[in-house]
Design a protein around this motif. Structure first.
Motif, PDB file in Angstrom:
ATOM      1  N   UNK A  42      39.536  58.209  32.658  1.00 56.45           N
ATOM      2  CA  UNK A  42      40.564  57.214  32.320  1.00 56.45           C
ATOM      3  C   UNK A  42      41.031  56.468  33.562  1.00 56.45           C
ATOM      4  N   UNK A  43      41.170  57.178  34.684  1.00 55.05           N
ATOM      5  CA  UNK A  43      41.598  56.534  35.923  1.00 55.05           C
ATOM      6  C   UNK A  43      40.570  55.499  36.370  1.00 55.05           C
ATOM      7  N   UNK A  44      39.289  55.847  36.285  1.00 58.90           N
ATOM      8  CA  UNK A  44      38.221  54.924  36.667  1.00 58.90           C
ATOM      9  C   UNK A  44      38.222  53.693  35.749  1.00 58.90           C
ATOM     10  N   UNK A  45      38.385  53.900  34.449  1.00 63.17           N
ATOM     11  CA  UNK A  45      38.406  52.785  33.500  1.00 63.17           C
ATOM     12  C   UNK A  45      39.574  51.848  33.780  1.00 63.17           C
ATOM     13  N   UNK A  46      40.745  52.415  34.039  1.00 59.44           N
ATOM     14  CA  UNK A  46      41.938  51.602  34.309  1.00 59.44           C
ATOM     15  C   UNK A  46      41.768  50.826  35.610  1.00 59.44           C
ATOM     16  N   UNK A  47      41.251  51.473  36.638  1.00 63.03           N
ATOM     17  CA  UNK A  47      41.050  50.821  37.934  1.00 63.03           C
ATOM     18  C   UNK A  47      40.046  49.685  37.819  1.00 63.03           C
ATOM     19  N   UNK A  48      38.953  49.886  37.088  1.00 64.98           N
ATOM     20  CA  UNK A  48      37.955  48.833  36.910  1.00 64.98           C
ATOM     21  C   UNK A  48      38.542  47.639  36.157  1.00 64.98           C
ATOM     22  N   UNK A  49      39.350  47.896  35.143  1.00 63.94           N
ATOM     23  CA  UNK A  49      39.965  46.809  34.374  1.00 63.94           C
ATOM     24  C   UNK A  49      40.936  46.021  35.254  1.00 63.94           C
ATOM     25  N   UNK A  50      41.734  46.715  36.068  1.00 62.90           N
ATOM     26  CA  UNK A  50      42.673  46.031  36.958  1.00 62.90           C
ATOM     27  C   UNK A  50      41.930  45.201  38.004  1.00 62.90           C
ATOM     28  N   UNK A  51      40.840  45.743  38.524  1.00 63.38           N
ATOM     29  CA  UNK A  51      40.048  45.018  39.520  1.00 63.38           C
ATOM     30  C   UNK A  51      39.432  43.754  38.921  1.00 63.38           C
ATOM     31  N   UNK A  52      38.933  43.858  37.698  1.00 65.98           N
ATOM     32  CA  UNK A  52      38.338  42.689  37.032  1.00 65.98           C
ATOM     33  C   UNK A  52      39.380  41.593  36.833  1.00 65.98           C
ATOM     34  N   UNK A  53      40.582  41.983  36.403  1.00 70.29           N
ATOM     35  CA  UNK A  53      41.655  40.998  36.209  1.00 70.29           C
ATOM     36  C   UNK A  53      42.039  40.345  37.539  1.00 70.29           C
ATOM     37  N   UNK A  54      42.118  41.142  38.594  1.00 65.92           N
ATOM     38  CA  UNK A  54      42.499  40.602  39.906  1.00 65.92           C
ATOM     39  C   UNK A  54      41.445  39.620  40.411  1.00 65.92           C
ATOM     40  N   UNK A  55      40.165  39.944  40.216  1.00 70.11           N
ATOM     41  CA  UNK A  55      39.098  39.035  40.657  1.00 70.11           C
ATOM     42  C   UNK A  55      39.118  37.728  39.872  1.00 70.11           C
ATOM     43  N   UNK A  56      39.513  37.782  38.611  1.00 73.75           N
ATOM     44  CA  UNK A  56      39.547  36.579  37.783  1.00 73.75           C
ATOM     45  C   UNK A  56      40.609  35.596  38.277  1.00 73.75           C
ATOM     46  N   UNK A  57      41.666  36.093  38.904  1.00 71.71           N
ATOM     47  CA  UNK A  57      42.751  35.236  39.376  1.00 71.71           C
ATOM     48  C   UNK A  57      42.612  34.861  40.843  1.00 71.71           C
ATOM     49  N   UNK A  58      41.546  35.292  41.479  1.00 72.71           N
ATOM     50  CA  UNK A  58      41.346  34.991  42.890  1.00 72.71           C
ATOM     51  C   UNK A  58      41.130  33.492  43.069  1.00 72.71           C
ATOM     52  N   UNK A  59      41.747  32.940  44.100  1.00 75.20           N
ATOM     53  CA  UNK A  59      41.581  31.511  44.360  1.00 75.20           C
ATOM     54  C   UNK A  59      40.178  31.220  44.866  1.00 75.20           C
ATOM     55  N   UNK A  60      39.640  30.063  44.522  1.00 75.79           N
ATOM     56  CA  UNK A  60      38.309  29.708  45.029  1.00 75.79           C
ATOM     57  C   UNK A  60      38.384  29.453  46.533  1.00 75.79           C
ATOM     58  N   UNK A  61      37.283  29.604  47.238  1.00 77.64           N
ATOM     59  CA  UNK A  61      37.293  29.344  48.684  1.00 77.64           C
ATOM     60  C   UNK A  61      37.592  27.878  48.952  1.00 77.64           C
ATOM     61  N   UNK A  62      38.172  27.590  50.115  1.00 74.77           N
ATOM     62  CA  UNK A  62      38.476  26.186  50.417  1.00 74.77           C
ATOM     63  C   UNK A  62      37.199  25.360  50.481  1.00 74.77           C
ATOM     64  N   UNK A  63      37.301  24.133  50.039  1.00 75.06           N
ATOM     65  CA  UNK A  63      36.133  23.251  50.072  1.00 75.06           C
ATOM     66  C   UNK A  63      35.929  22.752  51.495  1.00 75.06           C
ATOM     67  N   UNK A  64      34.723  22.414  51.811  1.00 75.24           N
ATOM     68  CA  UNK A  64      34.444  21.916  53.158  1.00 75.24           C
ATOM     69  C   UNK A  64      34.939  20.478  53.288  1.00 75.24           C
ATOM     70  N   UNK A  65      35.232  20.088  54.507  1.00 75.21           N
ATOM     71  CA  UNK A  65      35.699  18.729  54.782  1.00 75.21           C
ATOM     72  C   UNK A  65      34.471  17.826  54.879  1.00 75.21           C
ATOM     73  N   UNK A  66      34.456  16.712  54.145  1.00 78.35           N
ATOM     74  CA  UNK A  66      33.300  15.807  54.226  1.00 78.35           C
ATOM     75  C   UNK A  66      33.093  15.335  55.663  1.00 78.35           C
ATOM     76  N   UNK A  67      31.866  15.139  56.016  1.00 78.28           N
ATOM     77  CA  UNK A  67      31.509  14.740  57.380  1.00 78.28           C
ATOM     78  C   UNK A  67      32.244  13.469  57.812  1.00 78.28           C
ATOM     79  N   UNK A  68      32.434  12.544  56.899  1.00 79.63           N
ATOM     80  CA  UNK A  68      33.093  11.279  57.247  1.00 79.63           C
ATOM     81  C   UNK A  68      34.578  11.461  57.536  1.00 79.63           C
ATOM     82  N   UNK A  69      35.178  12.572  57.080  1.00 82.64           N
ATOM     83  CA  UNK A  69      36.611  12.815  57.278  1.00 82.64           C
ATOM     84  C   UNK A  69      36.897  13.717  58.478  1.00 82.64           C
ATOM     85  N   UNK A  70      35.863  14.270  59.097  1.00 76.06           N
ATOM     86  CA  UNK A  70      36.047  15.178  60.221  1.00 76.06           C
ATOM     87  C   UNK A  70      36.423  14.421  61.485  1.00 76.06           C
ATOM     88  N   UNK A  71      37.126  15.128  62.368  1.00 74.63           N
ATOM     89  CA  UNK A  71      37.437  14.535  63.661  1.00 74.63           C
ATOM     90  C   UNK A  71      36.172  14.490  64.495  1.00 74.63           C
TER      91      UNK A  71
END
Length: 77
Positions: A42-71
Protein backbone atom coordinates in the motif's frame (compact mmCIF):
# COMPACT_ATOMS: atom_id res chain seq x y z
CA UNK A 1 2.15 -3.77 15.26
CA UNK A 2 -1.23 -3.05 13.78
CA UNK A 3 -3.15 -3.54 10.58
CA UNK A 4 -2.50 -1.57 7.43
CA UNK A 5 -4.80 1.44 7.13
CA UNK A 6 -4.63 1.48 3.33
CA UNK A 7 -7.68 1.39 1.10
CA UNK A 8 -7.58 -1.14 -1.75
CA UNK A 9 -8.44 -0.16 -5.35
CA UNK A 10 -11.71 -2.09 -4.99
CA UNK A 11 -12.65 0.15 -2.06
CA UNK A 12 -12.15 -2.26 0.85
CA UNK A 13 -9.58 -2.01 3.61
CA UNK A 14 -6.26 -3.80 3.35
CA UNK A 15 -5.95 -6.42 6.08
CA UNK A 16 -2.18 -6.96 5.90
CA UNK A 17 0.11 -6.19 8.80
CA UNK A 18 1.26 -2.57 8.74
CA UNK A 19 5.04 -2.32 8.59
CA UNK A 20 5.66 1.25 7.36
CA UNK A 21 4.66 4.67 8.68
CA UNK A 22 3.39 7.10 6.04
CA UNK A 23 2.47 10.79 6.00
CA UNK A 24 -1.21 11.22 5.16
CA UNK A 25 -0.57 14.74 3.82
CA UNK A 26 2.87 15.36 2.29
CA UNK A 27 5.10 17.89 4.01
CA UNK A 28 6.82 18.46 7.31
CA UNK A 29 3.89 17.70 9.61
CA UNK A 30 5.11 14.72 11.66
CA UNK A 31 2.26 14.81 14.19
CA UNK A 32 0.46 11.56 14.97
CA UNK A 33 -2.70 12.92 13.29
CA UNK A 34 -0.78 13.05 9.98
CA UNK A 35 0.72 9.55 10.18
CA UNK A 36 -0.76 6.21 9.20
CA UNK A 37 0.43 2.63 9.27
CA UNK A 38 0.66 0.92 5.87
CA UNK A 39 1.93 -2.39 4.54
CA UNK A 40 4.79 -2.20 2.03
CA UNK A 41 2.46 -2.78 -0.95
CA UNK A 42 0.00 0.00 0.00
CA UNK A 43 2.86 2.39 0.79
CA UNK A 44 4.45 1.74 -2.61
CA UNK A 45 1.11 2.24 -4.41
CA UNK A 46 0.44 5.52 -2.59
CA UNK A 47 3.96 6.82 -3.23
CA UNK A 48 3.76 5.97 -6.95
CA UNK A 49 0.39 7.73 -7.27
CA UNK A 50 1.71 10.85 -5.51
CA UNK A 51 4.82 10.88 -7.70
CA UNK A 52 2.73 10.60 -10.88
CA UNK A 53 0.54 13.53 -9.80
CA UNK A 54 3.60 15.64 -8.93
CA UNK A 55 5.21 14.94 -12.32
CA UNK A 56 2.00 15.93 -14.10
CA UNK A 57 2.14 19.40 -12.51
CA UNK A 58 5.83 19.97 -13.17
CA UNK A 59 6.53 23.10 -15.18
CA UNK A 60 7.98 22.61 -18.66
CA UNK A 61 11.65 23.55 -19.10
CA UNK A 62 12.32 27.12 -20.18
CA UNK A 63 12.33 27.65 -23.91
CA UNK A 64 15.55 28.66 -25.58
CA UNK A 65 16.09 32.26 -26.64
CA UNK A 66 15.92 32.67 -30.44
CA UNK A 67 19.28 33.45 -31.99
CA UNK A 68 18.04 36.82 -33.26
CA UNK A 69 17.10 37.89 -29.69
CA UNK A 70 20.40 36.92 -28.05
CA UNK A 71 22.99 39.44 -27.00
CA UNK A 72 26.04 39.64 -29.23
CA UNK A 73 29.04 37.70 -27.98
CA UNK A 74 32.09 39.96 -27.63
CA UNK A 75 34.99 39.18 -29.95
CA UNK A 76 37.80 37.72 -27.79
CA UNK A 77 40.52 38.99 -30.21
Amino acid sequence: MGLCQGVLPQGGRCEAVGTEVDHIRPGDDHSLENLQLLCAWCHRQKTQAESSRARAFKRPPPTSIPRTKREATPDPW
